[in-house]
Design a protein around this motif. Structure first.
Motif, PDB file in Angstrom:
ATOM      1  N   GLU A  53       0.832  -1.218   0.000  1.00 19.42           N
ATOM      2  CA  GLU A  53       0.000   0.000   0.000  1.00 19.42           C
ATOM      3  C   GLU A  53       0.860   1.258   0.000  1.00 19.42           C
ATOM      4  OE1 GLU A  53      -4.104  -0.994   2.426  1.00 19.42           O
ATOM      5  OE2 GLU A  53      -2.317  -0.465   3.557  1.00 19.42           O
ATOM      6  N   ARG A  54       1.845   1.257   0.895  1.00 18.85           N
ATOM      7  CA  ARG A  54       2.722   2.423   0.996  1.00 18.85           C
ATOM      8  C   ARG A  54       3.487   2.633  -0.303  1.00 18.85           C
ATOM      9  NH1 ARG A  54       6.725   0.594   3.734  1.00 18.85           N
ATOM     10  NH2 ARG A  54       5.595   0.473   5.712  1.00 18.85           N
ATOM     11  N   SER A  55       3.987   1.539  -0.867  1.00 20.94           N
ATOM     12  CA  SER A  55       4.769   1.644  -2.101  1.00 20.94           C
ATOM     13  C   SER A  55       3.924   2.202  -3.240  1.00 20.94           C
ATOM     14  CB  SER A  55       5.326   0.266  -2.488  1.00 20.94           C
ATOM     15  OG  SER A  55       6.170  -0.208  -1.463  1.00 20.94           O
ATOM     16  N   SER A  56       2.650   1.795  -3.318  1.00 19.27           N
ATOM     17  CA  SER A  56       1.784   2.323  -4.375  1.00 19.27           C
ATOM     18  C   SER A  56       1.608   3.826  -4.221  1.00 19.27           C
ATOM     19  CB  SER A  56       0.394   1.687  -4.336  1.00 19.27           C
ATOM     20  OG  SER A  56       0.493   0.322  -4.108  1.00 19.27           O
ATOM     21  N   LYS A  57       1.521   4.292  -2.978  1.00 14.57           N
ATOM     22  CA  LYS A  57       1.370   5.731  -2.737  1.00 14.57           C
ATOM     23  C   LYS A  57       2.618   6.497  -3.184  1.00 14.57           C
ATOM     24  CE  LYS A  57      -2.068   6.970   0.522  1.00 14.57           C
ATOM     25  NZ  LYS A  57      -2.906   5.774   0.627  1.00 14.57           N
ATOM     26  N   ILE A  58       3.777   5.943  -2.846  1.00 14.89           N
ATOM     27  CA  ILE A  58       5.036   6.588  -3.224  1.00 14.89           C
ATOM     28  C   ILE A  58       5.143   6.655  -4.753  1.00 14.89           C
ATOM     29  CG2 ILE A  58       7.551   6.279  -3.260  1.00 14.89           C
ATOM     30  CD1 ILE A  58       7.170   4.809  -0.491  1.00 14.89           C
ATOM     31  N   LEU A  59       4.869   5.536  -5.403  1.00 15.88           N
ATOM     32  CA  LEU A  59       5.013   5.472  -6.861  1.00 15.88           C
ATOM     33  C   LEU A  59       3.991   6.366  -7.533  1.00 15.88           C
ATOM     34  CD1 LEU A  59       5.725   1.677  -6.904  1.00 15.88           C
ATOM     35  CD2 LEU A  59       7.289   3.453  -7.708  1.00 15.88           C
ATOM     36  N   SER A  60       2.804   6.413  -6.956  1.00 12.26           N
ATOM     37  CA  SER A  60       1.748   7.237  -7.516  1.00 12.26           C
ATOM     38  C   SER A  60       2.081   8.730  -7.418  1.00 12.26           C
ATOM     39  CB  SER A  60       0.450   6.927  -6.758  1.00 12.26           C
ATOM     40  OG  SER A  60      -0.620   7.507  -7.389  1.00 12.26           O
ATOM     41  N   ALA A  61       2.815   9.105  -6.356  1.00  9.09           N
ATOM     42  CA  ALA A  61       3.206  10.505  -6.197  1.00  9.09           C
ATOM     43  C   ALA A  61       4.077  10.952  -7.378  1.00  9.09           C
ATOM     44  CB  ALA A  61       3.957  10.703  -4.884  1.00  9.09           C
ATOM     45  N   PHE A  62       4.864  10.029  -7.923  1.00 12.49           N
ATOM     46  CA  PHE A  62       5.680  10.361  -9.098  1.00 12.49           C
ATOM     47  C   PHE A  62       4.889  10.175 -10.396  1.00 12.49           C
ATOM     48  CE2 PHE A  62       9.234   9.677  -6.169  1.00 12.49           C
ATOM     49  CZ  PHE A  62      10.085  10.704  -6.534  1.00 12.49           C
ATOM     50  N   GLY A  64       1.667   9.819 -11.025  1.00 12.98           N
ATOM     51  CA  GLY A  64       0.485  10.664 -11.192  1.00 12.98           C
ATOM     52  C   GLY A  64      -0.636   9.946 -11.905  1.00 12.98           C
ATOM     53  N   ASP A  65      -1.447  10.711 -12.676  1.00 11.67           N
ATOM     54  CA  ASP A  65      -2.659  10.100 -13.233  1.00 11.67           C
ATOM     55  C   ASP A  65      -2.404   9.270 -14.493  1.00 11.67           C
ATOM     56  OD1 ASP A  65      -2.133  12.114 -14.971  1.00 11.67           O
ATOM     57  OD2 ASP A  65      -3.855  13.357 -14.400  1.00 11.67           O
ATOM     58  N   GLU A  66      -1.141   9.077 -14.864  1.00  9.26           N
ATOM     59  CA  GLU A  66      -0.873   8.210 -16.014  1.00  9.26           C
ATOM     60  C   GLU A  66      -1.297   6.768 -15.766  1.00  9.26           C
ATOM     61  OE1 GLU A  66       3.171   9.766 -17.442  1.00  9.26           O
ATOM     62  OE2 GLU A  66       2.732   8.073 -18.765  1.00  9.26           O
ATOM     63  N   ILE A  67      -1.234   6.336 -14.528  1.00 11.92           N
ATOM     64  CA  ILE A  67      -1.715   4.993 -14.178  1.00 11.92           C
ATOM     65  C   ILE A  67      -2.598   5.133 -12.942  1.00 11.92           C
ATOM     66  CG2 ILE A  67      -1.074   2.630 -13.528  1.00 11.92           C
ATOM     67  CD1 ILE A  67       1.601   3.043 -14.841  1.00 11.92           C
ATOM     68  N   PRO A  68      -3.873   4.732 -13.071  1.00  9.99           N
ATOM     69  CA  PRO A  68      -4.765   4.862 -11.914  1.00  9.99           C
ATOM     70  C   PRO A  68      -4.221   4.092 -10.706  1.00  9.99           C
ATOM     71  CG  PRO A  68      -5.984   4.217 -13.891  1.00  9.99           C
ATOM     72  CD  PRO A  68      -4.539   4.163 -14.243  1.00  9.99           C
ATOM     73  N   GLN A  69      -4.418   4.678  -9.528  1.00 12.54           N
ATOM     74  CA  GLN A  69      -3.876   4.127  -8.289  1.00 12.54           C
ATOM     75  C   GLN A  69      -4.192   2.637  -8.082  1.00 12.54           C
ATOM     76  OE1 GLN A  69      -2.734   6.344  -5.197  1.00 12.54           O
ATOM     77  NE2 GLN A  69      -2.059   4.374  -4.379  1.00 12.54           N
ATOM     78  N   GLU A  70      -5.434   2.219  -8.395  1.00  8.83           N
ATOM     79  CA  GLU A  70      -5.807   0.807  -8.144  1.00  8.83           C
ATOM     80  C   GLU A  70      -5.002  -0.125  -9.050  1.00  8.83           C
ATOM     81  OE1 GLU A  70      -7.933   3.805  -8.559  1.00  8.83           O
ATOM     82  OE2 GLU A  70      -8.880   2.500 -10.069  1.00  8.83           O
ATOM     83  N   ILE A  71      -4.828   0.280 -10.321  1.00  6.82           N
ATOM     84  CA  ILE A  71      -4.069  -0.564 -11.249  1.00  6.82           C
ATOM     85  C   ILE A  71      -2.611  -0.625 -10.813  1.00  6.82           C
ATOM     86  CG2 ILE A  71      -3.234  -0.730 -13.632  1.00  6.82           C
ATOM     87  CD1 ILE A  71      -5.931   0.283 -14.534  1.00  6.82           C
ATOM     88  N   LEU A  72      -2.107   0.531 -10.406  1.00  8.42           N
ATOM     89  CA  LEU A  72      -0.725   0.586  -9.940  1.00  8.42           C
ATOM     90  C   LEU A  72      -0.545  -0.352  -8.744  1.00  8.42           C
ATOM     91  CD1 LEU A  72       1.954   2.015 -10.482  1.00  8.42           C
ATOM     92  CD2 LEU A  72       1.279   3.754  -8.844  1.00  8.42           C
ATOM     93  N   GLU A  73      -1.502  -0.291  -7.815  1.00 10.50           N
ATOM     94  CA  GLU A  73      -1.381  -1.124  -6.621  1.00 10.50           C
ATOM     95  C   GLU A  73      -1.394  -2.621  -6.974  1.00 10.50           C
ATOM     96  OE1 GLU A  73      -3.321   0.283  -3.129  1.00 10.50           O
ATOM     97  OE2 GLU A  73      -3.424  -1.708  -2.220  1.00 10.50           O
ATOM     98  N   GLU A  74      -2.236  -2.996  -7.943  1.00 10.80           N
ATOM     99  CA  GLU A  74      -2.263  -4.394  -8.385  1.00 10.80           C
ATOM    100  C   GLU A  74      -0.901  -4.814  -8.941  1.00 10.80           C
ATOM    101  OE1 GLU A  74      -5.182  -5.569 -11.501  1.00 10.80           O
ATOM    102  OE2 GLU A  74      -6.545  -4.393 -10.215  1.00 10.80           O
ATOM    103  N   ARG A  75      -0.330  -3.925  -9.751  1.00 10.58           N
ATOM    104  CA  ARG A  75       0.981  -4.220 -10.353  1.00 10.58           C
ATOM    105  C   ARG A  75       2.060  -4.317  -9.281  1.00 10.58           C
ATOM    106  NH1 ARG A  75       0.977  -6.261 -15.483  1.00 10.58           N
ATOM    107  NH2 ARG A  75      -0.715  -5.335 -16.666  1.00 10.58           N
ATOM    108  N   VAL A  76       2.010  -3.417  -8.315  1.00 12.15           N
ATOM    109  CA  VAL A  76       3.009  -3.439  -7.243  1.00 12.15           C
ATOM    110  C   VAL A  76       2.878  -4.739  -6.452  1.00 12.15           C
ATOM    111  CG1 VAL A  76       3.778  -2.332  -5.102  1.00 12.15           C
ATOM    112  CG2 VAL A  76       3.141  -0.927  -7.055  1.00 12.15           C
ATOM    113  N   ARG A  77       1.631  -5.168  -6.244  1.00 12.86           N
ATOM    114  CA  ARG A  77       1.408  -6.411  -5.491  1.00 12.86           C
ATOM    115  C   ARG A  77       2.031  -7.611  -6.221  1.00 12.86           C
ATOM    116  NH1 ARG A  77      -1.677  -6.459  -1.233  1.00 12.86           N
ATOM    117  NH2 ARG A  77      -2.812  -4.596  -1.841  1.00 12.86           N
ATOM    118  N   LYS A  78       1.983  -7.589  -7.557  1.00 12.74           N
ATOM    119  CA  LYS A  78       2.587  -8.691  -8.325  1.00 12.74           C
ATOM    120  C   LYS A  78       4.116  -8.615  -8.304  1.00 12.74           C
ATOM    121  CE  LYS A  78      -1.110  -9.513 -11.635  1.00 12.74           C
ATOM    122  NZ  LYS A  78      -1.603  -8.984 -12.915  1.00 12.74           N
ATOM    123  N   ALA A  79       4.625  -7.394  -8.208  1.00  9.43           N
ATOM    124  CA  ALA A  79       6.082  -7.224  -8.249  1.00  9.43           C
ATOM    125  C   ALA A  79       6.727  -7.482  -6.881  1.00  9.43           C
ATOM    126  CB  ALA A  79       6.423  -5.814  -8.725  1.00  9.43           C
TER     127      ALA A  79
END
Ligand SMILES: *Cc1c(COP(=O)(O)O)cnc(C)c1O
Length: 429
Positions: A53-62, A64-79
């Motif tokens: 969760e924290r990592s998705s927030k950090i990555l999302s701060a950089f 931005g809206d190019e990748i929606p937060q939920e999709i980003l979080e799913e990807r981070v969970r796989k990584a």
């Protein structure tokens, strides 16, 4: 997210472009246009979250809206499928162990996140990943992309200059992973990759993409484990924190500095190198004068022209930090061996890269400070040298043991671009 080319600030790209292109014109590195900053309250709240969760927030701060937060979080969970624990080594020193991933080195974090981002960005378009490795990047990239549809991976490495076990780990996969042993050192491999990216025809035909530490997605992923480290420390340690980073191409250090720029409470960083000491000498006497690369025990750091250094300089410039506040140390092989034995007496088995970082930290840590050094690889990954130095037999983790008996599938090639080009074009669909 907007990024600019460090060699030509007029070249501006999106996150998706930076990830797929790797490098900009004239082999320039991409650098974030905006440097987000969290408040102290934000940071405290973030440190309470779990790693993904924290990592998705950090990555999302950089990103931005190019990748929606939920999709980003799913990807981070796989990584990020494995932990980054801090192990206490002494009262005032801990090791941030980054080697619990599939290839037992920290490069799994960046490699796996980058693979997820490329898969997200390229959709169904075929891509070719071309990268040079001094050992660990290759393994991480190979495993991160292994079996991914529409992705061909070509990995160059210096023949005979990486550990036999390391070679087994990524040169036995086959499938969409091709490995090439080059007659030359890592810098020669890196030069070949750069030449390939200057070759427009090759680039277009193959959908060429780089995957080494210059790719911005790898760097962003690496920021996340610095936060994970601080989240595990007691409150008192947080404001007295010194972090020592074993450095080769300086990607890991760049990520740590970006974490600090975001607001993570790190008092200072130490960049620890082996005898390939271009940066320590530069910071001591102001002269950038790389020597020939020399082979050392900590071979993943055998780099004399660290390709992320321009990003470090840019970040210091943007933040108005002073380069002289960056700690440096160059640790030779004899000292590295002695340090591995010293750690053994403290009950901690370490490998040469982490030992270099520990040495620099122990030497430069002041009373009242808390020190973290990065454990960048599992000791068993360097079992030949670790066993020889410590006189102790290590058991191989399963990931390595399973591959140790398999046949190497690498091509051999001279350090010659024409030969590499032919090899790459020969199989282009
Ligand atoms: C790659 C690597 C390093 C150096 O990291 P950079 O980001 O290139 O500075 C250190 N230790 C190990 C084990 C590595 O694989």
């Amino acid at each position: 997210m907007k990024l600019y080319n460090l060699k030509d600030h007029n070249e501006q790209v999106s996150f998706a472009q930076a990830v797929t292109q790797g490098l900009g014109k004239n082999q320039g590195l991409f650098f974030p246009h905006d440097l987000p900053e969290f408040s102290l309250t934000d940071i405290d709240a973030m440190l309470e979250l779990d790693f993904v969760e924290r990592s998705s927030k950090i990555l999302s701060a950089f990103i931005g809206d190019e990748i929606p937060q939920e999709i980003l979080e799913e990807r981070v969970r796989k990584a990020f499928t494995f932990p980054a624990p801090v192990k206490p080594v002494e009262e005032d020193i801990g090791c941030l162990e980054l080697f619990h991933g599939p290839t037992l080195a920290f490069k799994d974090f960046g490699g796996r996140f980058m693979a997820q981002m490329l898969a997200h960005i390229s959709g169904d378009k075929p891509v070719t990943i071309l990268t040079a490795t001094s050992g660990d990047t290759g393994a991480a990239v190979a495993h991160a992309f292994y079996g991914l549809k529409n992705v061909r991976v070509v990995i160059l490495y210096p023949r005979g200059k990486i550990s036999p076990l390391q070679e087994k780990l990524f040169c036995t996969l086959g499938g969409n992973i091709e490995t090439v042993a080059i007659d030359g050192d890592f810098d020669a491999c890196q030069a070949l990759v750069k030449q390939a990216f200057d070759d427009e025809e090759l680039k277009q035909k193959l959908g060429l993409n780089s995957a080494n530490s210059i790719n911005i997605s790898r760097l962003l992923a690496q920021i996340c484990y610095y936060f994970e480290a601080v989240a595990q420390l007691p409150q008192e340690a947080r404001n007295q924190l010194v972090v020592s980073v074993p450095s080769g191409n300086f990607g890991d250090l760049t990520a740590g500095l970006l974490a600090k720029a975001l607001g993570l409470p790190v008092k200072r960083f130490i960049a620890a190198t082996n005898a390939n000491d271009t940066v320590p000498r530069f910071l001591q006497n102001g002269e950038w004068s790389p020597n020939l690369t020399v082979a050392t025990l900590s071979n993943a750091m055998d780099v004399s022209q660290p390709n992320n250094w321009p990003r470090v300089e840019e970040l210091f410039r943007r933040k108005n930090w002073r380069l002289k506040d960056l700690g440096v140390a160059a640790i030779d092989d004899e000292t590295t061996k002695a340090t591995m034995r010293e750690l053994q007496t403290k009950g901690y088995v370490s490998e040469p890269h982490a030992a270099v970082a520990y040495r620099a930290l122990r030497d430069q840590l002041h009373p009242g400070e808390y020190g973290l050094f990065l454990g960048t690889a599992h000791p068993a990954k360097f079992s030949e040298s670790v066993e020889a130095v410590l006189g102790e037999t290590l058991t191989l983790p399963q990931a390595l043991a399973e591959r140790a008996g398999l046949e190497l599938l690498s091509h051999n090639l001279a350090a010659d671009f024409a030969a590499l080009r032919e090899l790459m074009m020969s199989k282009a669909q």
